[in-house]
Design a protein around this motif. Structure first.
Motif, PDB file in Angstrom:
ATOM      1  N   GLY A 196       0.843  -1.184   0.000  1.00 46.06           N
ATOM      2  CA  GLY A 196       0.000   0.000   0.000  1.00 46.06           C
ATOM      3  C   GLY A 196       0.879   1.236   0.000  1.00 46.06           C
ATOM      4  N   PHE A 197       0.395   2.310  -0.627  1.00 46.21           N
ATOM      5  CA  PHE A 197       1.237   3.502  -0.814  1.00 46.21           C
ATOM      6  C   PHE A 197       0.443   4.770  -0.534  1.00 46.21           C
ATOM      7  CE2 PHE A 197       3.108   6.592  -4.038  1.00 46.21           C
ATOM      8  CZ  PHE A 197       4.174   6.958  -3.219  1.00 46.21           C
ATOM      9  N   VAL A 198       1.047   5.672   0.252  1.00 45.44           N
ATOM     10  CA  VAL A 198       0.454   6.984   0.530  1.00 45.44           C
ATOM     11  C   VAL A 198       1.478   8.059   0.179  1.00 45.44           C
ATOM     12  CG1 VAL A 198      -0.575   8.501   2.257  1.00 45.44           C
ATOM     13  CG2 VAL A 198      -0.946   6.022   2.405  1.00 45.44           C
ATOM     14  N   PRO A 199       1.280   8.786  -0.926  1.00 46.77           N
ATOM     15  CA  PRO A 199       2.210   9.876  -1.279  1.00 46.77           C
ATOM     16  C   PRO A 199       1.831  11.155  -0.539  1.00 46.77           C
ATOM     17  CG  PRO A 199       0.561   9.623  -2.998  1.00 46.77           C
ATOM     18  CD  PRO A 199       0.246   8.586  -1.951  1.00 46.77           C
ATOM     19  N   SER A 221      -5.730   3.818   6.991  1.00 46.90           N
ATOM     20  CA  SER A 221      -6.592   3.082   6.061  1.00 46.90           C
ATOM     21  C   SER A 221      -5.778   2.091   5.242  1.00 46.90           C
ATOM     22  CB  SER A 221      -7.314   4.068   5.136  1.00 46.90           C
ATOM     23  OG  SER A 221      -8.032   3.395   4.122  1.00 46.90           O
ATOM     24  N   ALA A 222      -4.621   2.540   4.751  1.00 43.22           N
ATOM     25  CA  ALA A 222      -3.766   1.662   3.953  1.00 43.22           C
ATOM     26  C   ALA A 222      -3.198   0.529   4.799  1.00 43.22           C
ATOM     27  CB  ALA A 222      -2.633   2.480   3.323  1.00 43.22           C
ATOM     28  N   ARG A 223      -2.776   0.880   6.024  1.00 47.29           N
ATOM     29  CA  ARG A 223      -2.161  -0.119   6.907  1.00 47.29           C
ATOM     30  C   ARG A 223      -3.092  -1.299   7.154  1.00 47.29           C
ATOM     31  NH1 ARG A 223       2.629  -1.648   7.956  1.00 47.29           N
ATOM     32  NH2 ARG A 223       1.545  -3.334   6.885  1.00 47.29           N
ATOM     33  N   ALA A 224      -4.387  -1.020   7.192  1.00 51.69           N
ATOM     34  CA  ALA A 224      -5.364  -2.067   7.508  1.00 51.69           C
ATOM     35  C   ALA A 224      -5.550  -3.071   6.383  1.00 51.69           C
ATOM     36  CB  ALA A 224      -6.710  -1.420   7.853  1.00 51.69           C
ATOM     37  N   ARG A 225      -5.060  -2.741   5.179  1.00 56.52           N
ATOM     38  CA  ARG A 225      -5.348  -3.630   4.052  1.00 56.52           C
ATOM     39  C   ARG A 225      -4.110  -4.045   3.262  1.00 56.52           C
ATOM     40  NH1 ARG A 225      -9.025  -0.653  -0.296  1.00 56.52           N
ATOM     41  NH2 ARG A 225      -8.087  -2.238  -1.630  1.00 56.52           N
ATOM     42  N   CYS A 226      -2.912  -3.834   3.812  1.00 57.56           N
ATOM     43  CA  CYS A 226      -1.702  -4.235   3.085  1.00 57.56           C
ATOM     44  C   CYS A 226      -0.727  -4.961   4.010  1.00 57.56           C
ATOM     45  CB  CYS A 226      -1.022  -3.032   2.448  1.00 57.56           C
ATOM     46  SG  CYS A 226      -0.312  -1.874   3.632  1.00 57.56           S
ATOM     47  N   ASP A 227       0.211  -5.680   3.398  1.00 53.62           N
ATOM     48  CA  ASP A 227       1.297  -6.308   4.148  1.00 53.62           C
ATOM     49  C   ASP A 227       2.431  -5.321   4.399  1.00 53.62           C
ATOM     50  OD1 ASP A 227       0.076  -8.928   4.057  1.00 53.62           O
ATOM     51  OD2 ASP A 227       0.696  -9.030   1.955  1.00 53.62           O
ATOM     52  N   VAL A 228       2.679  -4.464   3.406  1.00 52.28           N
ATOM     53  CA  VAL A 228       3.795  -3.515   3.472  1.00 52.28           C
ATOM     54  C   VAL A 228       3.255  -2.122   3.153  1.00 52.28           C
ATOM     55  CG1 VAL A 228       6.016  -2.836   2.492  1.00 52.28           C
ATOM     56  CG2 VAL A 228       5.461  -5.269   2.772  1.00 52.28           C
ATOM     57  N   LEU A 229       3.512  -1.188   4.062  1.00 48.76           N
ATOM     58  CA  LEU A 229       3.046   0.187   3.849  1.00 48.76           C
ATOM     59  C   LEU A 229       4.233   1.089   3.510  1.00 48.76           C
ATOM     60  CD1 LEU A 229       0.968   2.430   3.855  1.00 48.76           C
ATOM     61  CD2 LEU A 229       1.170   2.536   6.366  1.00 48.76           C
ATOM     62  N   VAL A 230       4.138   1.717   2.346  1.00 49.51           N
ATOM     63  CA  VAL A 230       5.137   2.686   1.899  1.00 49.51           C
ATOM     64  C   VAL A 230       4.489   4.066   1.893  1.00 49.51           C
ATOM     65  CG1 VAL A 230       6.665   3.401   0.023  1.00 49.51           C
ATOM     66  CG2 VAL A 230       6.257   0.965   0.433  1.00 49.51           C
ATOM     67  N   ALA A 231       5.170   5.041   2.474  1.00 53.79           N
ATOM     68  CA  ALA A 231       4.748   6.435   2.378  1.00 53.79           C
ATOM     69  C   ALA A 231       5.891   7.229   1.769  1.00 53.79           C
ATOM     70  CB  ALA A 231       4.392   6.999   3.745  1.00 53.79           C
ATOM     71  N   SER A 232       5.549   8.306   1.093  1.00 53.59           N
ATOM     72  CA  SER A 232       6.597   9.176   0.546  1.00 53.59           C
ATOM     73  C   SER A 232       6.401  10.582   1.061  1.00 53.59           C
ATOM     74  CB  SER A 232       6.591   9.168  -0.986  1.00 53.59           C
ATOM     75  OG  SER A 232       5.398   9.740  -1.493  1.00 53.59           O
ATOM     76  N   ILE A 233       7.506  11.273   1.257  1.00 52.26           N
ATOM     77  CA  ILE A 233       7.507  12.700   1.563  1.00 52.26           C
ATOM     78  C   ILE A 233       8.397  13.371   0.526  1.00 52.26           C
ATOM     79  CG2 ILE A 233       8.237  14.478   3.195  1.00 52.26           C
ATOM     80  CD1 ILE A 233       7.582  12.558   5.464  1.00 52.26           C
ATOM     81  N   PHE A 234       7.749  14.188  -0.310  1.00 51.89           N
ATOM     82  CA  PHE A 234       8.506  14.869  -1.362  1.00 51.89           C
ATOM     83  C   PHE A 234       7.762  16.135  -1.739  1.00 51.89           C
ATOM     84  CE2 PHE A 234       9.567  15.367  -6.003  1.00 51.89           C
ATOM     85  CZ  PHE A 234      10.877  15.806  -5.793  1.00 51.89           C
ATOM     86  N   VAL A 235       8.365  17.280  -1.466  1.00 49.15           N
ATOM     87  CA  VAL A 235       7.776  18.551  -1.883  1.00 49.15           C
ATOM     88  C   VAL A 235       8.161  18.738  -3.345  1.00 49.15           C
ATOM     89  CG1 VAL A 235       7.634  21.030  -1.450  1.00 49.15           C
ATOM     90  CG2 VAL A 235       7.982  19.446   0.466  1.00 49.15           C
ATOM     91  N   ASN A 236       7.218  18.437  -4.203  1.00 48.63           N
ATOM     92  CA  ASN A 236       7.491  18.331  -5.637  1.00 48.63           C
ATOM     93  C   ASN A 236       7.582  19.701  -6.302  1.00 48.63           C
ATOM     94  OD1 ASN A 236       7.618  17.338  -8.297  1.00 48.63           O
ATOM     95  ND2 ASN A 236       5.387  17.455  -8.485  1.00 48.63           N
ATOM     96  N   PRO A 237       8.760  20.111  -6.730  1.00 48.77           N
ATOM     97  CA  PRO A 237       8.911  21.467  -7.274  1.00 48.77           C
ATOM     98  C   PRO A 237       8.146  21.705  -8.561  1.00 48.77           C
ATOM     99  CG  PRO A 237      10.931  20.205  -7.609  1.00 48.77           C
ATOM    100  CD  PRO A 237      10.053  19.379  -6.723  1.00 48.77           C
TER     101      PRO A 237
END
Length: 280
Positions: free
Chosen positions: A25-28, A43-59
Motif C-alpha cells: 500500500g502507498f500513501v504519497p 486506512s492503507a495499513r489495515a489492508r496491506c502487508d507492506v506500507l510505503v509512504a513518501s515525503i517529497f515537496v514536488n517542485p
C-alpha cells in the motif's frame, strides 16, 4: 521503519516485497503531516502487508509565484508520525534524485486538469501527474490511497492510472476536518488568527449548498450564489466556486446527476480549497 532516499533502492526493495507475494500500500505526501494524511496511512495499513509512504515537496507542481520555498517542512516530526502510523518504508528523495539533469519527459492530462485549480495554476497537474507516475514506478504499490479533499487531483490521477494502464487501485479517504469544519491542510498554518476564524466560510458555504439541495433546489446558480454570499462576508477572495459533473468536471446548470461542488478561496495567508459531492 526504514528511510530510503534513493529511487533505485526503493524500487529494489519494492520488487523484493512483491516477489515474496506481499501486498504493498502507498500513501504519497508532501510532508508536514496532519490528521488527514495519517487517516490515509491508517486506512492503507489495515489492508496491506507492506506500507510505503513518501515525503517529497514536488517542485514541478508549484508555479513561479507560489510557495515552494516557504512550504512547511518538519521531517523529524513527520518521521515520528510515520513510525507511529505503522509505515514500513518511508521514501524521502531529493529533487535531484527525482528529476535528473536534463529531465525532459512529462505526463500531461488534457481533459480534467484544465478547469478549477488548473485554470489558476497552469502546469500544476502536469507536475502532479509526472511525479505520481514516477512514484508509482518506484514504490510499485498494489494500491494508492489519496484524500478526497483534493478532489480534482483525485480525479485526474484516477484518469492517469486508467489511461496509462497502471496496475494500481486508487483508494480514496474522506476529508478530515477541524472541530469547526475547516478541512485539515498543511497550508492552514499560514493563516493569521483572524483569517483562520474566517476560513470556516468554505465549510459553511458547502453546508448551505447541501441544505438547499436537500430541500429540493437543483439550479446550480442558486447554490453557487448562496456559497459566494457567505464567502464575501469575509476577507477571502473567491478564486472559484463551481458546480461540475462529478466525473467529467464539466459545468452543469441543473443538478440531475452526481455533481462536485468545488471551492477555492484566497486569504492573505493562504489559498484554501474544499469540496462536497451532491447526488450520490
Amino acid at each position: 521503519m526504514k528511510i530510503i532516499q534513493s529511487p533505485a533502492e526503493m524500487q529494489s526493495v519494492a520488487q523484493a516485497q512483491r516477489r515474496e507475494g506481499k501486498t504493498i500500500g502507498f500513501v504519497p505526501t508532501m510532508g508536514f503531516l496532519h490528521e488527514g494524511h495519517l487517516s490515509l496511512m491508517h486506512s492503507a495499513r489495515a489492508r496491506c502487508d507492506v506500507l510505503v509512504a513518501s515525503i517529497f515537496v514536488n517542485p514541478t507542481q508549484f508555479g513561479p509565484n507560489e510557495d515552494l520555498d516557504a512550504y512547511p517542512r518538519d521531517f523529524e516530526r513527520d518521521e515520528k508520525l510515520c513510525r507511529e502510523a505503522g509505515v514500513d518504508f518511508l521514501f524521502y528523495p531529493t529533487p535531484e534524485n527525482m528529476y535528473l539533469d536534463g529531465h525532459s519527459i512529462w505526463v500531461d492530462e488534457e481533459s480534467l486538469s484544465g478547469v478549477l485549480c488548473g485554470t489558476s495554476r497552469p502546469g500544476h497537474f502536469r507536475g502532479v501527474c509526472t511525479v505520481v507516475a514516477k512514484l508509482l514506478h518506484i514504490a510499485l504499490p498494489d494500491f494508492m490511497v489519496l484524500g478526497e479533499k483534493d478532489a480534482q487531483q483525485l480525479r485526474v490521477l484516477r484518469r492517469m492510472v486508467r489511461d496509462l494502464n497502471f496496475p494500481v487501485e486508487i483508494v480514496s479517504g474522506p476529508t478530515i476536518r477541524e472541530p469547526d469544519g475547516l478541512a485539515k491542510s498543511s497550508r492552514n498554518k499560514y493563516l493569521r488568527p483572524e483569517e483562520r476564524a474566517e476560513a470556516v466560510c468554505l465549510f459553511q458555504g458547502l453546508e448551505k449548498a447541501k441544505e438547499l439541495y436537500s430541500a429540493g433546489e437543483r439550479e446550480a446558480n442558486v447554490l453557487k450564489n448562496s456559497i459566494c454570499e457567505i464567502i464575501r462576508k469575509t476577507s477571502g477572495s473567491i478564486d472559484y466556486v463551481e458546480i461540475v459533473d462529478d466525473e467529467t468536471l464539466k459545468p452543469v446548470q441543473t443538478l440531475n446527476k452526481p455533481v462536485l461542488v468545488a471551492l477555492a478561496v484566497r486569504f492573505p495567508g493562504a489559498r484554501l480549497i474544499d469540496n462536497a459531492v451532491l447526488g450520490k
